[in-house]
Write a protein that holds these residues in place. Structure first.
Motif, PDB file in Angstrom:
ATOM      1  N   ARG A  56       0.936  -1.254   0.071  1.00  0.00           N
ATOM      2  CA  ARG A  56      -0.215   0.432   0.024  1.00  0.00           C
ATOM      3  C   ARG A  56       0.747   1.488   0.044  1.00  0.00           C
ATOM      4  O   ARG A  56       0.524   2.499  -0.722  1.00  0.00           O
ATOM      5  CB  ARG A  56      -0.783   0.120   1.328  1.00  0.00           C
ATOM      6  CG  ARG A  56      -2.231  -0.951   0.544  1.00  0.00           C
ATOM      7  CD  ARG A  56      -3.425  -0.852   2.115  1.00  0.00           C
ATOM      8  NE  ARG A  56      -3.107  -1.333   3.385  1.00  0.00           N
ATOM      9  CZ  ARG A  56      -2.124  -1.685   3.977  1.00  0.00           C
ATOM     10  NH1 ARG A  56      -2.820  -2.673   4.027  1.00  0.00           N
ATOM     11  NH2 ARG A  56      -1.841  -1.628   5.638  1.00  0.00           N
ATOM     12  N   GLY A  57       1.997   1.403   0.582  1.00  0.00           N
ATOM     13  CA  GLY A  57       2.933   2.368   0.490  1.00  0.00           C
ATOM     14  C   GLY A  57       3.339   2.677  -0.531  1.00  0.00           C
ATOM     15  O   GLY A  57       3.872   4.026  -1.312  1.00  0.00           O
ATOM     16  N   VAL A  63       3.545   6.392  -9.852  1.00  0.00           N
ATOM     17  CA  VAL A  63       3.557   4.833  -8.724  1.00  0.00           C
ATOM     18  C   VAL A  63       1.879   4.885  -8.383  1.00  0.00           C
ATOM     19  O   VAL A  63       1.522   5.692  -7.775  1.00  0.00           O
ATOM     20  CB  VAL A  63       4.292   4.027  -7.615  1.00  0.00           C
ATOM     21  CG1 VAL A  63       3.425   2.620  -7.491  1.00  0.00           C
ATOM     22  CG2 VAL A  63       5.417   3.983  -8.079  1.00  0.00           C
ATOM     23  N   THR A  64       1.170   3.641  -9.566  1.00  0.00           N
ATOM     24  CA  THR A  64      -0.318   3.488  -9.164  1.00  0.00           C
ATOM     25  C   THR A  64      -0.703   2.100  -8.333  1.00  0.00           C
ATOM     26  O   THR A  64      -0.590   1.265  -9.223  1.00  0.00           O
ATOM     27  CB  THR A  64      -1.798   4.526 -10.623  1.00  0.00           C
ATOM     28  OG1 THR A  64      -1.275   5.863 -10.033  1.00  0.00           O
ATOM     29  CG2 THR A  64      -3.044   4.005  -9.853  1.00  0.00           C
ATOM     30  N   VAL A  65      -0.975   2.229  -7.685  1.00  0.00           N
ATOM     31  CA  VAL A  65      -0.915   1.060  -6.586  1.00  0.00           C
ATOM     32  C   VAL A  65      -3.104   0.779  -6.115  1.00  0.00           C
ATOM     33  O   VAL A  65      -2.748   1.713  -5.116  1.00  0.00           O
ATOM     34  CB  VAL A  65      -0.010   0.236  -5.884  1.00  0.00           C
ATOM     35  CG1 VAL A  65      -0.921  -0.600  -5.027  1.00  0.00           C
ATOM     36  CG2 VAL A  65       1.144   0.666  -6.611  1.00  0.00           C
ATOM     37  N   ALA A  66      -3.613   0.395  -6.932  1.00  0.00           N
ATOM     38  CA  ALA A  66      -5.133   0.154  -6.761  1.00  0.00           C
ATOM     39  C   ALA A  66      -5.536  -1.393  -6.366  1.00  0.00           C
ATOM     40  O   ALA A  66      -5.580  -2.204  -7.206  1.00  0.00           O
ATOM     41  CB  ALA A  66      -5.789   0.955  -7.667  1.00  0.00           C
ATOM     42  N   GLY A  67      -6.323  -1.531  -5.644  1.00  0.00           N
ATOM     43  CA  GLY A  67      -6.479  -3.534  -4.816  1.00  0.00           C
ATOM     44  C   GLY A  67      -7.413  -3.030  -4.600  1.00  0.00           C
ATOM     45  O   GLY A  67      -7.978  -2.455  -3.325  1.00  0.00           O
ATOM     46  N   GLY A 121     -11.759   1.270 -11.752  1.00  0.00           N
ATOM     47  CA  GLY A 121     -11.699   0.682 -12.927  1.00  0.00           C
ATOM     48  C   GLY A 121     -10.612   0.177 -13.822  1.00  0.00           C
ATOM     49  O   GLY A 121     -11.382  -0.030 -15.141  1.00  0.00           O
ATOM     50  N   HIS A 122      -9.499  -0.212 -13.471  1.00  0.00           N
ATOM     51  CA  HIS A 122      -9.380  -0.221 -14.671  1.00  0.00           C
ATOM     52  C   HIS A 122      -9.338  -2.479 -14.753  1.00  0.00           C
ATOM     53  O   HIS A 122      -8.918  -2.824 -15.209  1.00  0.00           O
ATOM     54  CB  HIS A 122      -7.639  -0.593 -13.554  1.00  0.00           C
ATOM     55  CG  HIS A 122      -7.194   0.568 -13.998  1.00  0.00           C
ATOM     56  ND1 HIS A 122      -6.681   1.041 -14.929  1.00  0.00           N
ATOM     57  CD2 HIS A 122      -6.595   2.238 -13.204  1.00  0.00           C
ATOM     58  CE1 HIS A 122      -6.196   2.556 -14.962  1.00  0.00           C
ATOM     59  NE2 HIS A 122      -6.423   3.049 -13.530  1.00  0.00           N
ATOM     60  N   LEU A 145      -1.493  -2.228 -10.548  1.00  0.00           N
ATOM     61  CA  LEU A 145       0.150  -1.603 -10.385  1.00  0.00           C
ATOM     62  C   LEU A 145       0.392  -0.401 -11.845  1.00  0.00           C
ATOM     63  O   LEU A 145       0.611  -1.461 -13.110  1.00  0.00           O
ATOM     64  CB  LEU A 145       0.532  -2.973 -10.227  1.00  0.00           C
ATOM     65  CG  LEU A 145       3.007  -1.889  -9.519  1.00  0.00           C
ATOM     66  CD1 LEU A 145       2.285  -0.711  -8.864  1.00  0.00           C
ATOM     67  CD2 LEU A 145       3.432  -3.219 -10.049  1.00  0.00           C
ATOM     68  N   ASP A 146       0.425   0.590 -11.598  1.00  0.00           N
ATOM     69  CA  ASP A 146       0.744   1.541 -12.956  1.00  0.00           C
ATOM     70  C   ASP A 146       2.369   2.114 -12.168  1.00  0.00           C
ATOM     71  O   ASP A 146       2.063   3.466 -11.584  1.00  0.00           O
ATOM     72  CB  ASP A 146      -0.348   1.977 -13.650  1.00  0.00           C
ATOM     73  CG  ASP A 146       0.149   2.793 -14.807  1.00  0.00           C
ATOM     74  OD1 ASP A 146       1.592   2.642 -15.628  1.00  0.00           O
ATOM     75  OD2 ASP A 146       0.164   4.180 -15.250  1.00  0.00           O
ATOM     76  N   ALA A 147       3.024   1.834 -13.095  1.00  0.00           N
ATOM     77  CA  ALA A 147       4.469   2.129 -12.532  1.00  0.00           C
ATOM     78  C   ALA A 147       5.789   2.165 -13.773  1.00  0.00           C
ATOM     79  O   ALA A 147       5.400   0.932 -14.451  1.00  0.00           O
ATOM     80  CB  ALA A 147       5.080   1.867 -11.693  1.00  0.00           C
TER      81      ALA A 147
END
Length: 171
Positions: A56-57, A63-67, A121-122, A145-147
Motif C-alpha cells: 500500500r505504501g 506509481v499507482t497501486v489500487a487493489g 475501473g482498471h 499497478l501502473d509504474a
C-alpha cells in the motif's frame, strides 16, 4: 486477446494466505507444508501486515497501486469474527455480502462492480456470470499497478516476439 494482463504472485500469495488464515487442523498443516509457511501465530501475522503495508505504501507520485482483498459470503452465512479480524489486520480485507447461493449471476456482477470500483475501473470484470454456480464463499484479490520499470525495456524488445535472450535463446 488484445489485453495486457499479468498474473501477480502477490495476488496468489494473498488469496492463498487468506485461505490459510481460515484453515484449521489437517488442512492448515497441509497448507503450511505445501506453501512452506510458518505456523499461524504472531510471527506470521507481523510478516503479513508488513507486506500489506509495504505494498500500500508504494502508491504515490509516479506509481499507482489500487487493489481489493475481500471475503465474499452469501447473506445466510457468516465467517467467524476472529477470521474476519485476521484478514482485515493482515490483508486490509473486508467482508462482502452477495447472493452467491440464491443468484450467482447477480453475485458475480456485484463482486465485479466492487473490484472495478476498488481498482479505479482498471479491472472491470474478474468473474464470468456463470462461474459462481454452487459456490458459497469467494476470496478475491485484485491488484492494479501502473509504474515505470526501474530499467526500461528497449523499444525493440516490447512488441510481439520472438525475442532473443542474453544467452541467445529465442523466446
Amino acid at each position: 486477446p488484445d489485453a495486457n494482463i499479468v498474473l501477480s504472485p502477490e495476488s496468489l500469495a494473498s488469496g492463498l494466505g487468506m485461505a490459510y488464515l481460515g484453515a484449521r487442523g489437517a488442512t492448515a498443516r497441509a497448507m503450511a507444508t505445501v506453501l512452506h509457511r510458518p505456523a499461524l501465530g504472531a510471527g506470521l501475522d507481523a510478516g503479513l501486515r508488513a507486506r500489506s503495508a509495504g505494498l500500500r505504501g508504494l502508491d504515490g507520485p509516479g506509481v499507482t497501486v489500487a487493489g481489493s482483498d475481500r471475503v465474499w459470503t452469501s447473506p445466510s452465512l457468516m465467517p467467524l469474527r476472529s477470521y474476519l479480524n485476521e484478514v482485515a489486520a493482515d490483508y486490509g480485507a473486508s467482508v462482502g455480502r452477495a447472493p452467491l447461493l440464491t443468484d450467482p449471476g447477480r453475485a458475480a456482477g456485484e463482486i465485479d462492480a466492487a473490484i472495478a470500483a476498488a481498482t479505479r475501473g482498471h479491472i472491470p470484470q474478474l468473474l464470468e456470470p456463470d462461474s459462481l454456480n454452487g459456490i458459497a464463499w469467494v476470496l478475491t484479490d485484485a491488484l492494479y499497478l501502473d509504474a515505470d520499470w526501474a530499467s526500461p525495456f528497449q523499444a525493440s524488445q516490447t512488441g510481439p516476439g520472438p525475442f532473443t535472450t542474453a544467452s541467445g535463446q529465442q523466446v
